[in-house]
Write a protein that holds these residues in place. Structure first.
Motif, PDB file in Angstrom:
ATOM      1  N   TRP A 847       0.846  -1.190   0.000  1.00  0.00           N
ATOM      2  CA  TRP A 847       0.000   0.000   0.000  1.00  0.00           C
ATOM      3  C   TRP A 847       0.876   1.232   0.000  1.00  0.00           C
ATOM      4  CZ3 TRP A 847      -4.837  -0.166  -1.325  1.00  0.00           C
ATOM      5  CH2 TRP A 847      -5.585  -1.315  -1.092  1.00  0.00           C
ATOM      6  N   GLN A 848       0.656   2.094  -1.011  1.00  0.00           N
ATOM      7  CA  GLN A 848       1.384   3.346  -1.012  1.00  0.00           C
ATOM      8  C   GLN A 848       0.988   4.138   0.227  1.00  0.00           C
ATOM      9  OE1 GLN A 848       0.374   4.677  -5.050  1.00  0.00           O
ATOM     10  NE2 GLN A 848       2.505   4.335  -5.605  1.00  0.00           N
ATOM     11  N   GLN A 849       1.923   4.852   0.776  1.00  0.00           N
ATOM     12  CA  GLN A 849       1.780   5.371   2.123  1.00  0.00           C
ATOM     13  C   GLN A 849       0.598   6.314   2.289  1.00  0.00           C
ATOM     14  OE1 GLN A 849       5.315   7.175   3.596  1.00  0.00           O
ATOM     15  NE2 GLN A 849       4.535   7.401   5.675  1.00  0.00           N
ATOM     16  N   ASP A 850       0.403   7.218   1.343  1.00  0.00           N
ATOM     17  CA  ASP A 850      -0.602   8.254   1.524  1.00  0.00           C
ATOM     18  C   ASP A 850      -1.765   8.082   0.560  1.00  0.00           C
ATOM     19  OD1 ASP A 850       0.925   9.580   3.480  1.00  0.00           O
ATOM     20  OD2 ASP A 850       2.142  10.522   1.920  1.00  0.00           O
ATOM     21  N   TRP A 851      -2.968   8.447   1.041  1.00  0.00           N
ATOM     22  CA  TRP A 851      -4.109   8.612   0.149  1.00  0.00           C
ATOM     23  C   TRP A 851      -3.830   9.847  -0.699  1.00  0.00           C
ATOM     24  CZ3 TRP A 851      -8.773   5.699   0.295  1.00  0.00           C
ATOM     25  CH2 TRP A 851      -8.812   4.703   1.284  1.00  0.00           C
ATOM     26  N   VAL A 852      -4.166   9.787  -1.986  1.00  0.00           N
ATOM     27  CA  VAL A 852      -3.899  10.929  -2.862  1.00  0.00           C
ATOM     28  C   VAL A 852      -5.213  11.622  -3.201  1.00  0.00           C
ATOM     29  CG1 VAL A 852      -1.837   9.861  -3.809  1.00  0.00           C
ATOM     30  CG2 VAL A 852      -4.018   9.520  -4.974  1.00  0.00           C
ATOM     31  N   PRO A 853      -5.184  12.950  -3.395  1.00  0.00           N
ATOM     32  CA  PRO A 853      -6.415  13.678  -3.721  1.00  0.00           C
ATOM     33  C   PRO A 853      -6.789  13.493  -5.177  1.00  0.00           C
ATOM     34  CG  PRO A 853      -4.555  15.172  -3.656  1.00  0.00           C
ATOM     35  CD  PRO A 853      -4.029  13.840  -3.216  1.00  0.00           C
ATOM     36  N   GLU A 854      -8.034  13.875  -5.513  1.00  0.00           N
ATOM     37  CA  GLU A 854      -8.534  13.656  -6.861  1.00  0.00           C
ATOM     38  C   GLU A 854      -7.635  14.325  -7.892  1.00  0.00           C
ATOM     39  OE1 GLU A 854     -12.050  16.259  -8.089  1.00  0.00           O
ATOM     40  OE2 GLU A 854     -12.405  15.948  -5.944  1.00  0.00           O
ATOM     41  N   GLY A 855      -7.498  13.635  -9.027  1.00  0.00           N
ATOM     42  CA  GLY A 855      -6.641  14.108 -10.101  1.00  0.00           C
ATOM     43  C   GLY A 855      -5.209  13.660  -9.988  1.00  0.00           C
ATOM     44  N   SER A 856      -4.799  13.167  -8.800  1.00  0.00           N
ATOM     45  CA  SER A 856      -3.425  12.706  -8.609  1.00  0.00           C
ATOM     46  C   SER A 856      -3.273  11.276  -9.111  1.00  0.00           C
ATOM     47  CB  SER A 856      -3.043  12.781  -7.126  1.00  0.00           C
ATOM     48  OG  SER A 856      -3.145  14.093  -6.644  1.00  0.00           O
ATOM     49  N   ILE A 857      -2.035  10.873  -9.285  1.00  0.00           N
ATOM     50  CA  ILE A 857      -1.743   9.528  -9.768  1.00  0.00           C
ATOM     51  C   ILE A 857      -1.527   8.599  -8.581  1.00  0.00           C
ATOM     52  CG2 ILE A 857      -0.073   8.097 -11.008  1.00  0.00           C
ATOM     53  CD1 ILE A 857       0.460  10.479 -12.839  1.00  0.00           C
ATOM     54  N   ALA A 858      -2.283   7.520  -8.538  1.00  0.00           N
ATOM     55  CA  ALA A 858      -2.041   6.440  -7.581  1.00  0.00           C
ATOM     56  C   ALA A 858      -1.467   5.268  -8.365  1.00  0.00           C
ATOM     57  CB  ALA A 858      -3.329   6.032  -6.888  1.00  0.00           C
ATOM     58  N   GLY A 859      -0.331   4.749  -7.908  1.00  0.00           N
ATOM     59  CA  GLY A 859       0.367   3.695  -8.645  1.00  0.00           C
ATOM     60  C   GLY A 859       1.671   4.229  -9.182  1.00  0.00           C
ATOM     61  N   THR A 860       2.178   3.609 -10.233  1.00  0.00           N
ATOM     62  CA  THR A 860       3.446   4.016 -10.839  1.00  0.00           C
ATOM     63  C   THR A 860       3.302   4.006 -12.354  1.00  0.00           C
ATOM     64  OG1 THR A 860       4.301   1.738 -10.943  1.00  0.00           O
ATOM     65  CG2 THR A 860       4.771   3.006  -8.937  1.00  0.00           C
ATOM     66  N   THR A 861       4.154   4.748 -13.015  1.00  0.00           N
ATOM     67  CA  THR A 861       4.251   4.686 -14.472  1.00  0.00           C
ATOM     68  C   THR A 861       5.715   4.526 -14.838  1.00  0.00           C
ATOM     69  OG1 THR A 861       4.428   7.110 -14.658  1.00  0.00           O
ATOM     70  CG2 THR A 861       2.215   6.150 -14.789  1.00  0.00           C
ATOM     71  N   GLY A 862       5.963   3.774 -15.878  1.00  0.00           N
ATOM     72  CA  GLY A 862       7.325   3.597 -16.356  1.00  0.00           C
ATOM     73  C   GLY A 862       8.165   2.641 -15.551  1.00  0.00           C
ATOM     74  N   GLN A 863       7.597   1.966 -14.557  1.00  0.00           N
ATOM     75  CA  GLN A 863       8.367   1.044 -13.727  1.00  0.00           C
ATOM     76  C   GLN A 863       7.970  -0.409 -13.940  1.00  0.00           C
ATOM     77  OE1 GLN A 863       8.822   2.143  -9.575  1.00  0.00           O
ATOM     78  NE2 GLN A 863       8.408   4.294 -10.024  1.00  0.00           N
ATOM     79  N   GLY A 864       6.921  -0.664 -14.749  1.00  0.00           N
ATOM     80  CA  GLY A 864       6.500  -2.031 -15.030  1.00  0.00           C
ATOM     81  C   GLY A 864       5.885  -2.730 -13.837  1.00  0.00           C
ATOM     82  N   LYS A 865       5.319  -1.973 -12.892  1.00  0.00           N
ATOM     83  CA  LYS A 865       4.739  -2.561 -11.690  1.00  0.00           C
ATOM     84  C   LYS A 865       3.212  -2.586 -11.805  1.00  0.00           C
ATOM     85  CE  LYS A 865       8.447  -1.089  -8.573  1.00  0.00           C
ATOM     86  NZ  LYS A 865       8.900  -2.434  -8.207  1.00  0.00           N
ATOM     87  N   ARG A 866       2.612  -3.694 -11.406  1.00  0.00           N
ATOM     88  CA  ARG A 866       1.172  -3.854 -11.501  1.00  0.00           C
ATOM     89  C   ARG A 866       0.467  -3.266 -10.281  1.00  0.00           C
ATOM     90  NH1 ARG A 866       3.291  -8.949 -10.450  1.00  0.00           N
ATOM     91  NH2 ARG A 866       2.966  -9.581  -8.270  1.00  0.00           N
ATOM     92  N   LEU A 867      -0.721  -2.716 -10.501  1.00  0.00           N
ATOM     93  CA  LEU A 867      -1.640  -2.463  -9.405  1.00  0.00           C
ATOM     94  C   LEU A 867      -2.255  -3.794  -8.987  1.00  0.00           C
ATOM     95  CD1 LEU A 867      -3.683   0.748 -10.322  1.00  0.00           C
ATOM     96  CD2 LEU A 867      -1.599   0.568  -8.996  1.00  0.00           C
ATOM     97  N   GLU A 868      -2.351  -4.031  -7.670  1.00  0.00           N
ATOM     98  CA  GLU A 868      -2.942  -5.264  -7.169  1.00  0.00           C
ATOM     99  C   GLU A 868      -4.256  -5.005  -6.419  1.00  0.00           C
ATOM    100  OE1 GLU A 868       1.205  -7.766  -6.671  1.00  0.00           O
ATOM    101  OE2 GLU A 868       0.243  -6.989  -4.881  1.00  0.00           O
ATOM    102  N   ALA A 869      -4.446  -3.800  -5.926  1.00  0.00           N
ATOM    103  CA  ALA A 869      -5.687  -3.467  -5.226  1.00  0.00           C
ATOM    104  C   ALA A 869      -5.823  -1.955  -5.165  1.00  0.00           C
ATOM    105  CB  ALA A 869      -5.711  -4.064  -3.817  1.00  0.00           C
ATOM    106  N   ILE A 870      -7.045  -1.492  -4.886  1.00  0.00           N
ATOM    107  CA  ILE A 870      -7.301  -0.060  -4.776  1.00  0.00           C
ATOM    108  C   ILE A 870      -8.390   0.163  -3.751  1.00  0.00           C
ATOM    109  CG2 ILE A 870      -9.004   0.025  -6.658  1.00  0.00           C
ATOM    110  CD1 ILE A 870      -7.718   2.764  -7.407  1.00  0.00           C
ATOM    111  N   GLU A 871      -8.320   1.296  -3.053  1.00  0.00           N
ATOM    112  CA  GLU A 871      -9.355   1.735  -2.134  1.00  0.00           C
ATOM    113  C   GLU A 871      -9.715   3.173  -2.489  1.00  0.00           C
ATOM    114  OE1 GLU A 871      -7.745   1.255   1.760  1.00  0.00           O
ATOM    115  OE2 GLU A 871      -7.959  -0.925   1.772  1.00  0.00           O
ATOM    116  N   ILE A 872     -11.020   3.494  -2.487  1.00  0.00           N
ATOM    117  CA  ILE A 872     -11.499   4.820  -2.879  1.00  0.00           C
ATOM    118  C   ILE A 872     -12.511   5.275  -1.839  1.00  0.00           C
ATOM    119  CG2 ILE A 872     -12.470   6.194  -4.773  1.00  0.00           C
ATOM    120  CD1 ILE A 872     -12.028   3.732  -6.598  1.00  0.00           C
ATOM    121  N   ARG A 873     -12.531   6.552  -1.526  1.00  0.00           N
ATOM    122  CA  ARG A 873     -13.547   7.054  -0.614  1.00  0.00           C
ATOM    123  C   ARG A 873     -13.933   8.485  -0.979  1.00  0.00           C
ATOM    124  NH1 ARG A 873      -9.585   6.621   4.663  1.00  0.00           N
ATOM    125  NH2 ARG A 873      -8.288   8.466   4.299  1.00  0.00           N
ATOM    126  N   LEU A 874     -15.201   8.782  -0.744  1.00  0.00           N
ATOM    127  CA  LEU A 874     -15.777  10.098  -0.991  1.00  0.00           C
ATOM    128  C   LEU A 874     -15.692  10.889   0.309  1.00  0.00           C
ATOM    129  CD1 LEU A 874     -17.172  11.508  -3.404  1.00  0.00           C
ATOM    130  CD2 LEU A 874     -19.349  10.767  -2.440  1.00  0.00           C
TER     131      LEU A 874
END
Length: 877
Positions: A847-874
């Motif tokens: 789990w990435q350490q911080d929750w990110v605000p809307e419009g931000s990137i959660a995960g990685t790009t350019g590193q070849g790493k898969r997302l395995e799970a996600i949590e979202i809240r309003l």
């Protein structure tokens, strides 16, 4: 050992890391004890799903829950999960069928044909679900219990391709059987003997299509290897690089069966049959950590050296003093650090770099320097001036330095970019001292110099002399510097200090900095795995090119062994068949419509099920039909109770072999009677019922309860060939419902699992600890104002960023086996104070350490790493 993935044209092989059982562990002759272990069957820990708190499974034959009179029905999906103070098995309607404190055992009614699907694989024999605890967290772990010969069907085609020569497959069967039996004997009485990973032997259940592997097992049934009246200590690997390895060079003790000698068949296979695969390899190990990837500094940071203390920061690999075995593998290699030395022995020269594709210990090392220095080594051009400056100072941190000039001695200290020699004399610098000023605790400044006629000196640090402070000493021709930072409030991909020199030309050189070095070690090797025992590609060549049978192959790799045949093991006892239930004739006529209570307004329904006939009318979201019995729903009647004139309900069904029928209404029969046809889908709508909506949910064969739908939407899977088994229907009063706060729900499409159910905000969609990629995501807003929308987009393997999509649409891909790597989510038209935040579980990071605000990137790009799970809240502020 090493495992082979199946292949059509090209083979791909992965390494098996195997912990050898010492020879004296199995001190029993091939007698009643070994025969008893063989008869008692093998127990395999199923680990590939991680350590979840629950999982689903499907039985493809009748199974009995041991210790009860509860049977599980063929073709039906169930779940097992932590619950109460132990374990619970539920059907897919959520009904608890059985509870136990620590273990639940399932036994097939017809053992040879019993088959249970857990995750992606099918398993024969008994299946046990155990409750284990780790760090205070309880989890479920399956253990397959099955005959050894059946176990081998799930091993052989994943350790050696099913398309390989039969005699090679037979050699693999005998070795795998002997290997497993040693563990069965050594670990008798325990919950499990082996697991399904490369730590033992890869095991992926039962697949009848691996016909060559099954034939090899059948034709060697019961045959094991013996040495000196004991079960032989056998092991294997993908490729030994042309020379087998002695066991004491890899593990603890010498074994007469596991010796070192040339293997020309491995060389033939490696160079002629599989030159395109990974048996001859070359890889580069960077010295510095760069762009999130560990270099040698990262690999050995915090390593404990030969003296039991930290070796400090990595300096070099001692290439000149590597010790090798007879086979050419590395016996001993030293890692030099700033504070000590670490000696790598036996398998550690491979295992230390196993995450960096170093596949054996048979490799050569070449150092490629970075040459990130100021000056001109071997040029005869000594430096006459020097200056340095910090690029990334923290608070009041600075740098100072002092030069020793021939004939003039030590100059005054200079600071932060000033010249080290204020008045040039034309004389060379012979010594330098440097140190950080006001540096945070743990920081170091390290430096070294190239001395005329002597070469590069060792690194020194923090005010010590580099070069010499003597007039008769040789001049300095070049300088190299580096900082060792402490803490994380810095950019590790940039330099910290820049520096320049001036030589006899009286011109300053270009600035050099200590940004991450491109210095590296190139490793070139042969082989794949530990090299002890049988080479799998060697067995391939001996069967294919030399015409050897499996006994000749095994006698070559395990000198002195003999072949012993065990008596056939009895099959697992089958569970008793369920007592036949009294035959109740199906109800051919539907019951009369019940009368409504005074003032009542509701919806009722009645189903006609296979072998049951018409059931009783039920109200609201009670069930019409059956669950857990694999019975199709064949017909349905729906009625409003207490309706006013002109009101009604209409419905239509998708019927096997017919398709969509016409709309029926107000108690008419939808579907068929007496034709043995399943309903595959249904749609329901209200007629002239203002202020109300209708919702409904179906229980689908092989799927379970699907999502609720409403007002004319399709529930089920039309044209799929799957039956609806049950239905729930309910009315909602939309006119009198209080205004509700907006909320959201979302679901993920997961590798191997497909679409998961929708989850509530803040809950996890995806998986944790199973190494499965997210492939797609769907998000919905609930009870939101008309203008409020949610949009999102996914960064997909190979595709990059996709276009934005809005709620109820899919971001990602399905059916292409591509991983989601990152996600962005935004709200549009939200009422004041509403926002959204989310976080991702990323391969290798968690789990990435911080929750990110809307419009931000959660995960990685350019590193070849898969997302395995996600949590979202309003969020409402």
């Amino acid at each position: 050992m090493k495992r082979f993935a199946r292949f059509l044209v090209a083979l791909y092989v992965l390494t098996i890391i195997f912990t050898l059982i010492p020879s004296n562990t199995v001190q029993a002759a091939l007698s009643s004890s070994i025969q008893e272990a063989y008869n008692n069957h093998i127990r395999v820990l199923i680990t590939y799903q991680g350590k979840p708190q629950g999982m689903s499974f499907t039985v493809n034959a009748s199974y009995l829950i041991d210790g009860s009179d509860t049977y599980l029905h063929a073709g039906t999906k169930y779940s097992v999960a932590i619950g109460g103070s132990g374990l619970r098995i539920k059907d897919d309607s959520g009904k608890i069928l059985h509870e136990a404190s620590s273990k639940i055992v399932l036994r097939p009614v017809d053992e040879p044909n019993g088959l249970i699907t857990v995750g992606s694989y099918n398993y024969r024999g008994n299946m046990e679900f155990h409750r284990y605890t780790e760090s205070g967290r309880a989890y479920v772990q399956p253990i397959a219990h099955l005959p050894l010969e059946t176990y081998l069907v799930g091993v052989l085609p994943y350790e050696m391709s099913d398309s390989w020569p039969l005699e090679a497959l037979k050699s693999q069967a005998v070795v795998a059987r002997t290997f497993a039996l040693r563990h069965m004997y050594a670990k008798r009485g325990r919950d499990w003997h082996v697991d399904d990973t490369t730590s033992f032997q890869v095991f992926k259940g039962y697949n009848k299509n691996h016909k060559n592997a099954i034939r090899a097992i059948e034709e060697t049934k019961g045959i094991v290897l013996e040495y000196g009246n004991y079960l032989a200590n056998v092991t294997y690997g993908a490729s030994n690089g042309g020379y087998t390895e002695a066991s004491e060079n890899v593990w603890t003790s010498a074994d007469p069966v596991l010796r070192s000698f040339p293997d020309e068949a491995d060389t033939l296979a490696r160079t002629v049959h599989f030159p395109h695969l990974a048996y001859t390899w070359s890889h580069t190990l960077k010295v510095d950590d760069r762009n999130g990837e560990k270099g040698l500094r990262g690999i050995f940071r915090g390593a404990i050296g030969d003296n039991g203390l930290s070796i400090g920061e990595f300096v070099s690999i001692d290439i000149d003093n590597i010790v090798r075995n007879e086979s050419g593998s590395i016996r001993e290699m030293k890692i030099i650090g700033t504070d000590g030395v670490l000696t790598l022995k036996k398998e550690r020269p491979r295992n230390a770099f196993k995450d960096y594709r170093v596949r054996s210990t048979k490799y050569d090392i070449k150092y490629i320097p970075d040459e990130r220095y100021a000056g001109s080594p071997k040029s005869g051009a000594p430096i006459q001036n020097f200056k340095a400056k910090l690029i990334q100072p923290i608070n009041s941190m600075g740098i100072r330095y002092q030069a020793y000039v021939k004939g003039l001695g030590w100059q005054d200290w200079s600071y932060d970019g000033d010249d080290a020699v204020k008045t040039l004399s034309g004389q060379p610098i012979q010594g330098l001292k440097m140190e950080l000023v006001d540096a945070p605790a743990g920081w170091k400044l390290q430096y070294r110099v190239y001395v005329e006629g002597q070469g590069w000196q060792n690194w020194t640090e923090n005010g010590h002399i580099a070069g010499s402070g003597e007039t008769t000493s040789p001049a300095i021709e070049a300088v190299e510097m580096r900082t060792v930072p402490s803490g994380t409030a810095i950019d590790l991909n940039r330099g910290f200090v820049s520096y320049q020199i001036m030589d006899s030309t009286q011109a300053w050189s270009e600035k050099v900095d200590d940004s991450p070095s491109s210095a590296r070690y190139e490793l070139s090797g042969v082989g794949y795995g530990h090299g002890v025992g049988m080479s799998q590609i060697g067995a391939y060549a001996r069967a294919r090119d030399y015409g050897h049978n499996y006994r000749e192959i095994l006698s070559f790799y395990f000198p002195g062994v003999t072949f012993e045949t065990l008596l056939p093991a009895p099959a697992l006892p089958s569970a008793p068949k369920p007592k036949p239930e009294p035959i109740t004739p199906p109800k051919l006529d539907p019951p009369p419509v019940p009368k409504p209570d005074p003032g009542e307004f509701s919806i009722i329904h009645v189903g006609h099920s296979q072998r049951v006939g018409w059931q009783d009318w039920v109200k609201g979201d009670d069930i019409s039909g059956t669950t857990g019995k694999a019975l199709r729903l064949e017909a349905l009647k729906i009625q409003l109770l207490g309706e006013e004139p002109g009101m009604g309900v209409k419905y239509r069904t998708y019927v096997e072999g017919t398709g969509w029928q016409s709309w029926m209404s107000n108690g008419d029969i939808a579907g068929t009677q007496g034709q043995s046809k399943r309903i595959e889908a249904i749609a329901i709508a209200l007629d002239n019922v203002p202020g109300y909506s209708v919702q409904y949910q179906v229980h689908m064969q092989g799927v379970g309860w699907m999502d609720w739908v409403e007002d004319g939407q399709v529930a089920g899977l039309p044209g799929s060939g799957k039956r609806i088994e049950a239905i729930r229907i309910k009315l909602s009063n939309t006119s009198s419902s209080p205004e509700r706060e907006p909320s959201l729900t979302y679901r993920a499409h997961v590798q191997s699992d497909g679409w998961q159910p929708f989850v509530k905000e803040g809950e996890m969609a995806g998986t944790e600890g199973r190494s499965l990629r997210l492939e797609a995501l769907e998000i919905k807003l609930l009870d939101a104002p008309k203008d409020m929308k949610i949009k999102y987009r996914a960064h997909v393997e190979k595709d990059g960023w996709q276009s934005w999509v809005y709620g109820d649409h899919m971001a990602g891909t399905v059916g292409r086996s591509l991983r989601l790597e990152a996600i962005q989510i935004e709200l549009e038209g939200a009422p004041p104070g509403y926002s959204i935040e989310y976080r991702a579980h990323v391969q290798g990071i968690g789990w990435q350490q911080d929750w990110v605000p809307e419009g931000s990137i959660a995960g990685t790009t350019g590193q070849g790493k898969r997302l395995e799970a996600i949590e979202i809240r309003l969020i409402k502020k």
